[in-house]
Enzyme design. Sequence first.
Site, short mmCIF file in Angstrom:
data_model
loop_
_atom_site.label_atom_id
_atom_site.label_comp_id
_atom_site.label_asym_id
_atom_site.label_seq_id
_atom_site.Cartn_x
_atom_site.Cartn_y
_atom_site.Cartn_z
N GLY A 169 96.68 22.57 -68.50
CA GLY A 169 96.88 23.36 -69.71
C GLY A 169 96.62 24.83 -69.48
N GLN A 194 132.15 20.13 -68.88
CA GLN A 194 133.54 20.56 -69.05
C GLN A 194 134.50 19.56 -68.41
OE1 GLN A 194 134.09 23.04 -70.97
NE2 GLN A 194 136.30 23.14 -70.77
N GLU A 251 107.31 26.60 -65.63
CA GLU A 251 106.62 27.02 -64.40
C GLU A 251 107.11 28.40 -63.94
OE1 GLU A 251 105.23 24.28 -61.52
OE2 GLU A 251 105.48 22.57 -62.86
C1 LIG Z 1 109.03 21.20 -71.95
C2 LIG Z 1 108.00 22.16 -71.47
C3 LIG Z 1 106.97 21.72 -70.65
C4 LIG Z 1 105.96 22.61 -70.26
N1 LIG Z 1 104.88 22.13 -69.53
C5 LIG Z 1 103.82 22.95 -69.33
C6 LIG Z 1 102.61 22.46 -68.75
O1 LIG Z 1 102.51 21.28 -68.38
N2 LIG Z 1 101.54 23.30 -68.63
C7 LIG Z 1 101.60 24.60 -69.02
O2 LIG Z 1 100.59 25.31 -68.90
N3 LIG Z 1 102.75 25.12 -69.55
C8 LIG Z 1 103.86 24.33 -69.72
N4 LIG Z 1 105.01 24.83 -70.29
C9 LIG Z 1 105.05 26.24 -70.66
C10 LIG Z 1 106.00 27.09 -69.82
O3 LIG Z 1 105.46 27.27 -68.53
C11 LIG Z 1 106.18 28.42 -70.58
O4 LIG Z 1 107.01 28.13 -71.70
C12 LIG Z 1 106.80 29.49 -69.73
O5 LIG Z 1 105.91 29.90 -68.73
C13 LIG Z 1 107.20 30.73 -70.56
O6 LIG Z 1 106.16 31.13 -71.42
P1 LIG Z 1 106.47 31.38 -72.97
O7 LIG Z 1 107.21 30.20 -73.47
O8 LIG Z 1 105.22 31.75 -73.64
O9 LIG Z 1 107.47 32.60 -72.99
P2 LIG Z 1 107.05 34.15 -73.02
O10 LIG Z 1 106.06 34.42 -71.95
O11 LIG Z 1 106.70 34.53 -74.41
O12 LIG Z 1 108.42 34.84 -72.62
C14 LIG Z 1 109.51 34.98 -73.55
C15 LIG Z 1 110.68 35.67 -72.82
O13 LIG Z 1 110.27 36.99 -72.41
C16 LIG Z 1 110.47 37.14 -71.01
N5 LIG Z 1 109.45 38.01 -70.45
C17 LIG Z 1 108.10 37.94 -70.59
N6 LIG Z 1 107.48 38.92 -69.92
C18 LIG Z 1 108.47 39.65 -69.33
C19 LIG Z 1 108.49 40.82 -68.51
N7 LIG Z 1 107.37 41.43 -68.11
N8 LIG Z 1 109.69 41.30 -68.10
C20 LIG Z 1 110.84 40.70 -68.46
N9 LIG Z 1 110.89 39.59 -69.25
C21 LIG Z 1 109.73 39.08 -69.67
C22 LIG Z 1 110.37 35.72 -70.46
O14 LIG Z 1 110.99 35.63 -69.18
C23 LIG Z 1 111.08 34.93 -71.54
O15 LIG Z 1 112.48 35.06 -71.37
C24 LIG Z 1 106.04 23.98 -70.64
C25 LIG Z 1 107.11 24.42 -71.43
C26 LIG Z 1 108.06 23.53 -71.86
C27 LIG Z 1 109.16 24.04 -72.77
#
Ligand SMILES: Cc1cc2nc3c(=O)[nH]c(=O)nc-3n(C[C@H](O)[C@H](O)[C@H](O)COP(=O)(O)OP(=O)(O)OC[C@H]3O[C@@H](n4cnc5c(N)ncnc54)[C@H](O)[C@@H]3O)c2cc1C
Length: 388
Positions: A126, A343, A370
């Site tokens: 987590g 497609q 990840e």
């Molecule tokens: C099905 C699923 C399983 C998952 N499993 C796990 C798990 O087991 N453990 C865990 O800890 N997490 C898990 N995650 C979380 C996942 O790793 C995160 O969703 C991911 O790292 C992105 O974080 P966020 O969703 O908060 O997006 P954000 O960090 O809010 O990013 C939103 C957008 O902004 C972009 N962005 C952010 N910062 C920058 C920057 N500096 N420059 C340019 N673009 C930027 C991102 O690339 C993205 O497009 C999971 C997610 C999903 C959907």
Amino acid sequence: MPIDHRLSPEHEELRRTVEAFAHDVVAPKIGEYWEHHEFPYEIVREMGRMGLFGLPFPEEYGGMGGDYFALCLALEELARVDSSVAITLEAGVSLGAMPIFLYGTEEQKRTWLPGLCSGETLGAFGLTEPGGGSDAGASRTTARLDEATGEWVINGTKCFITNSGTDITALVTVTAVTGRKEDGRPEISSIIVPSGTPGFSVAAPYSKVGWNASDTRELSFADCRVPAANLLGAEGRGYAQFLRILDEGRIAISALATGLAQGCVDESVAYARTREAFGRPIGANQAIQFKLADMEMRAHMARVAWRDAASRLVLGEPFKKEAAIAKLYSSEVAVDNAREATQIHGGYGFMNEYPVARMWRDSKILEIGEGTSEVQRMLIARELGFAS
Ligand SMILES: Cc1cc2nc3c(=O)[nH]c(=O)nc-3n(C[C@H](O)[C@H](O)[C@H](O)COP(=O)(O)OP(=O)(O)OC[C@H]3O[C@@H](n4cnc5c(N)ncnc54)[C@H](O)[C@@H]3O)c2cc1C
């Protein structure tokens, strides 16, 4: 020394075994689980019996004595057929068990690894919080050591955590702020929280676009107390730990993405040979053949990329840049191949009963989980000498 592209006999045998399992056991059943958003306990139990959850761990902890490359081979073969089972294995091994293997005390390893290696239990990691995943250093979850009782008191929320709420989930390792460094930045540590600990709540599964047969939940901690001995590694080392865990995990996700990309080729070649339009198989049209050739090329190059990164990891060489390249490339390739496979299947590609429809919906998360594609580009640019 010439480069040898062939797999070792042991790796090839494993690849074939998992390929047959995916084809014979996973393929006939997984569509049903996926459509009903059910966790496939029966399939996961069988994967456990095969030793897949113990692949990269030593036999003394219940593992198979293999390596990370072997894990990636298994992930690719599973994801050729289905990504939910593949991500269950990927998260169980690289996020659940690996932190304990790499950073745990001997006692922590003996307590948790045998169950995790056998697949009888699952572990989760987590890190992500509702306030942000990419900027994982901005963690808001806190853990305070109560000196009087010798316990960590954890408060906060984690979101999107894979494998965190199944009937067989034994633990989640959470990152939490345990203090402040001299420069005022948060000091992050990793702490093992066993399932069922009072104050640790697991929400209902999310309704997701894809990976429907995998388990993803929000977790909350309200004055959740665990023994001080549940600290994983040294206090304040959590940030460095998860950077390493994510670097490795990216190679595993890359192998999984390659499997999905290859699965799209497998399904599309078979369909193009049998589906007829204008009196002949659609595969007789060069427009379709070229799509298939491009899809095969992309899957092949994605495989080359993850195998290169995994080889470096196994050899103990630096692999950070190669892991980011493999993850970025293969996840984008998986999305491209899934779109083209749909497609080629025409209207049937939009029907959930066809595996390519599942692959299309399962592909998008690969550019997000990840580390997003943007984060991979940041990592590669950093390796080129640019500060982000
Ligand atoms: C099905 C699923 C399983 C998952 N499993 C796990 C798990 O087991 N453990 C865990 O800890 N997490 C898990 N995650 C979380 C996942 O790793 C995160 O969703 C991911 O790292 C992105 O974080 P966020 O969703 O908060 O997006 P954000 O960090 O809010 O990013 C939103 C957008 O902004 C972009 N962005 C952010 N910062 C920058 C920057 N500096 N420059 C340019 N673009 C930027 C991102 O690339 C993205 O497009 C999971 C997610 C999903 C959907």
